[in-house]
Design a protein around this motif. Structure first.
Motif, short mmCIF file in Angstrom:
data_model
loop_
_atom_site.label_atom_id
_atom_site.label_comp_id
_atom_site.label_asym_id
_atom_site.label_seq_id
_atom_site.Cartn_x
_atom_site.Cartn_y
_atom_site.Cartn_z
N LYS A 12 4.50 8.82 1.29
CA LYS A 12 4.62 9.40 0.47
C LYS A 12 5.71 9.89 0.76
N GLU B 299 -3.56 15.85 -0.43
CA GLU B 299 -4.50 14.85 0.54
C GLU B 299 -5.71 15.38 0.74
N ARG C 175 4.81 5.37 -5.35
CA ARG C 175 4.84 5.73 -7.54
C ARG C 175 3.77 6.75 -6.96
N ARG C 176 2.46 7.01 -7.24
CA ARG C 176 1.75 7.98 -7.17
C ARG C 176 2.01 9.50 -6.88
N ASP C 177 2.55 9.28 -5.94
CA ASP C 177 3.07 11.03 -5.45
C ASP C 177 4.94 11.35 -6.18
N LEU D 104 -8.40 7.36 0.67
CA LEU D 104 -6.29 7.00 1.14
C LEU D 104 -6.65 5.96 3.16
N GLN E 140 0.60 -1.20 -0.20
CA GLN E 140 0.12 0.39 0.18
C GLN E 140 1.13 1.20 0.03
N THR F 197 2.24 2.29 -3.35
CA THR F 197 1.13 2.92 -3.90
C THR F 197 1.32 3.79 -4.44
N ILE F 198 1.02 4.00 -2.88
CA ILE F 198 1.15 6.08 -2.51
C ILE F 198 2.61 6.47 -3.19
N VAL G 260 -8.65 13.74 -0.66
CA VAL G 260 -8.75 12.73 -0.83
C VAL G 260 -8.06 11.64 -0.10
#
Lengths: 307, 408
Positions: free
Chosen positions: B233, B211, B16-18, B220, B10, B13-14, B216
């Protein structure tokens, strides 16, 4: 955990903000595979109840389980959630936003992107697959977020006020999606204050107000808390008909309105005919969920709530 | 899937997005090339200052008022001695010889008023007992003129037959480096870790604000534990930092390979733990400093809800970083002192101080203990941050303090 465990279980759930008990001893059992509505006026504690059930916030008292897990985190990959306050990253493309939400719940990114495209096509949003969220209308963005909450095919879908902000066409799409999720085998738990939707799609519902659960049962059972009402129009209007009718009868245009007598209406109809008033018109109206809601939560609390 | 693996998945995933959201924006190019912009301004300023200095240096002279018979000899002595100076700025100003005329003392004073050059020191009188006048900052030039007088006198006595000696010079590498070199390397390590973190760790401060503003955070928080959000993050921005460091590290390494061998040798790190271990430890401590400071900043920044509040945090954050640098540098100055121990133990200064220690002390086991200690504090910061966020922002947590809840 067994398959017979309810999808959601809560026992004497309490959540305080400061000294205020926002959720005040709520019990809830949501059967698997059901569409379950949590109804209540503004400030009733619906959102806090859902957030507590999902583990976003911790209860001060009581216990809850989600899909058989007393720690909601353990079931989080099998849960989908649409919060009341919608939120997406504005610079993300719609397809990526859906895949990202799936990835948070354990869905691999490639599958997520594929499913996202398929779901958007099916929802009539095919043209916006590669559009950035900030370029979508509010309603479209809301649908994208909704698709993001089901892209991983959850066993439990929790929607907080899903119909608010949607136009009638999209509300219809959302109803279809909720039914489709139920047909797929998922349990759907949603909060709303729009009775029409709850009336159409809910298998069971709970009505809460002031942080307390005031009713739990089926839609029919909710409506059954109020007696049906009769509208009677005499065939030959004459003085004295009021003496034959029940005490609560009130004039309504050329006719009368009153509660359906407990013993039924057949005896009354015979009397009316025998005395010569005749039957010009007769209708028995079952009370709507809105009426039941108003009666259960109280008119003051329900005022301002759209039907 | 175990909880740890799920948490990491998890978080990634965060992260990678950031990472994508940060790197694939035009603003990132500005961030990446910020050192070029800073360097350009520095270079422009430096060039201006150098131009002024060069113009002045061209006209600056040391003057020897000597008879013609000594003028050539003193010029030859100047050529011989000047060869030992490595850089222009260390060398005395160029030599000008004047023929004595009338009163040499008056002529010497007059030389300071010349419009043709700017005299810093002037020699006159017999070479056995030369007189040297010097102006502001001309003391070294005056010493040099005295030396030239002695060399010229010696050459005269040898009838110009000055012995020419060509020494056989062999470079010898000191094993393990000197204590001074190690201390210099320690300072370099501390400052290097600090500089990288000064640029990069503070970037984490405002990341949670996105966020919060986009709402968001609710999505999350429902899907993943807040600890995963915080870790994600932190890792996302660490990826950005690695990209930044990798980019500039490659460029600096390429430029370094173009340096002359003696310059490169002078700049080489001489660490007590050995160069390979030092490089590994430097990278590790950079990572730990980033994670520690980043997690602390993330926790603080997560409480801020507006850009203004985040801006207000910039000053205390800079002060904190400078404080950690000062503490660690004080420790490297006295590696065995109590300040060094405090700097190595205090969580936020520990990576800086331990990077310095790697240069001055050969023991490796303290580094293993320090890295474990620092990881513990990263975990504490993230856990604490998640709890504060849950309580303060998500309005979770109990109305009762935890000790009362524990009692029931």
């Amino acid at each position: 955990m067994t398959v017979n465990d309810p999808a959601v279980f809560a026992e004497h759930l309490v959540k305080r903000f400061g000294e205020r008990r926002v959720v005040d001893g709520i019990d809830l059992i949501v059967p698997r595979g059901a569409i379950y509505g949590v109804l209540g006026p503004n400030g009733a504690g619906k959102t806090t109840t859902l957030r507590t059930l999902l583990g976003i916030i911790e209860p001060d008292e009581g216990r809850r389980s989600i899909l058989g897990h007393f720690s909601p985190r353990e079931a989080s990959d099998r849960v989908g959630y649409l919060p009341e306050e919608r939120g997406l990253y504005p610079s993300m493309k719609a397809r990526d936003a859906i895949a990202f939400m799936g990835a948070l719940r354990g869905l691999d990114r490639r599958t997520g992107r594929t499913r996202a495209a398929e779901m958007m096509e099916a929802a009539g949003l095919g043209h916006a697959i590669d559009e950035k969220i900030k370029k979508l209308s509010k309603g479209m963005a809301q649908l994208v977020q909704l698709l993001g909450s089901v892209v991983h095919r959850p066993d439990l879908l929790v929607l907080d006020e899903p119909f608010s902000g949607l136009d009638p066409v999209n509300q219809e799409k959302l109803e279809a999606l909720i039914l489709a999720e139920r047909d797929r085998g998922a349990t759907v738990l949603f909060s709303t204050h729009i009775m029409a939707h709850a009336e159409r799609v809910c298998d069971r519902l709970a009505i809460i107000a002031g942080g307390k659960r005031r009713f739990e049962g089926t839609v029919d059972e909710a409506r059954g808390t109020l007696p049906s009402r009769v509208r009677y129009l005499p065939a030959r209007p004459q003085a004295g008909v009021a003496e034959v009718l029940p005490h609560d009868a009130t004039p309504d245009g050329d006719g009368w309105r009153f509660q359906l007598p407990r013993e039924g209406i057949e005896g009354l109809l015979v009397t009316l005919i025998e005395r010569g008033y005749g039957i010009g018109g007769l209708s028995i109206e079952r009370p709507g969920l809105h009426d039941a809601f108003v009666r259960i939560v109280g008119r003051d609390a329900a005022e301002g709530e759209p039907a | 899937m175990s909880n740890l693996l799920r948490t990491l998945r998890q978080a990634m995933t965060i992260a990678r997005r950031d990472f994508i959201a940060t790197v694939f924006t035009p603003i990132f190019l500005l961030f990446l090339f910020a050192p070029v912009i800073m360097g350009s301004f520095g270079a422009i300023g430096g060039m201006g200052a150098a131009s002024v200095a060069d113009g002045r240096a061209d006209k600056t002279r040391i003057v020897a008022i000597v008879p013609d018979a000594n003028a050539r000899t003193i010029a030859e002595a100047d050529t011989r001695l000047r060869a030992v100076f490595r850089r222009d700025e260390e060398a005395p100003p160029g030599l000008t010889t004047l023929r004595p005329a009338g009163d040499p003392a008056a002529q010497a004073r007059a030389a300071f008023a010349s419009k043709d050059y700017e005299a810093t020191a002037v020699l006159y009188g017999p070479l056995e007992t030369p007189q040297v006048l010097y102006g502001p900052r001309g003391k070294r030039a005056a010493d040099y003129l005295g030396l030239l007088a002695a060399e010229t006198l010696a050459a005269n006595r040898l009838n110009g037959d000055v012995p020419r000696v060509t020494a056989v010079k062999t470079a010898l590498e000191r094993q393990g480096g000197s204590a001074g070199n190690r201390r210099q390397s320690a300072s370099f390590a501390v400052f290097g870790v600090f500089l990288l973190n000064l640029f990069l760790a503070s970037q984490v401060v405002g990341t949670m604000a996105e966020e919060r503003n986009n709402k968001v955070i609710e999505v999350l928080a429902a899907a993943v534990p807040l600890e995963s959000v915080f870790l994600g993050k932190l890792l996302g921005m660490f990826g950005v930092a690695i990209l930044f460091v990798g980019f500039w590290g490659t460029i600096i390494a390429k430029l370094g390979s173009l340096l002359p061998p003696d310059v490169a040798s002078a700049l080489a790190i001489q660490a007590a733990v050995g160069t390979p271990a030092f490089v590994v430890l430097f990278v590790t401590y950079f990572t730990m400093a980033y994670l520690l400071l980043g997690s602390a900043f993330l926790v603080v920044g997560a409480q801020a809800s507006t850009p203004r509040e985040i801006q207000m945090l910039a000053l205390p954050i800079s002060v904190l970083q400078m404080g950690m640098l000062a503490l660690a540098l004080a420790g490297t100055a006295r590696p065995d002192g109590w300040i060094a121990t405090v700097a190595q133990m205090f969580p936020l200064s520990s990576p800086f101080a331990m990077a310095g220690r790697a240069a001055t002390s050969p023991d490796l086991w303290p580094h293993i203990a320090a890295i474990a200690w620092q990881l513990l504090w990263v975990t504490i910061f993230i856990t604490l941050g998640a709890r504060l966020f849950r309580r303060g922002v998500l309005q979770s947590g109990s109305a009762k303090p935890f000790w009362k809840r524990a009692r029931g």
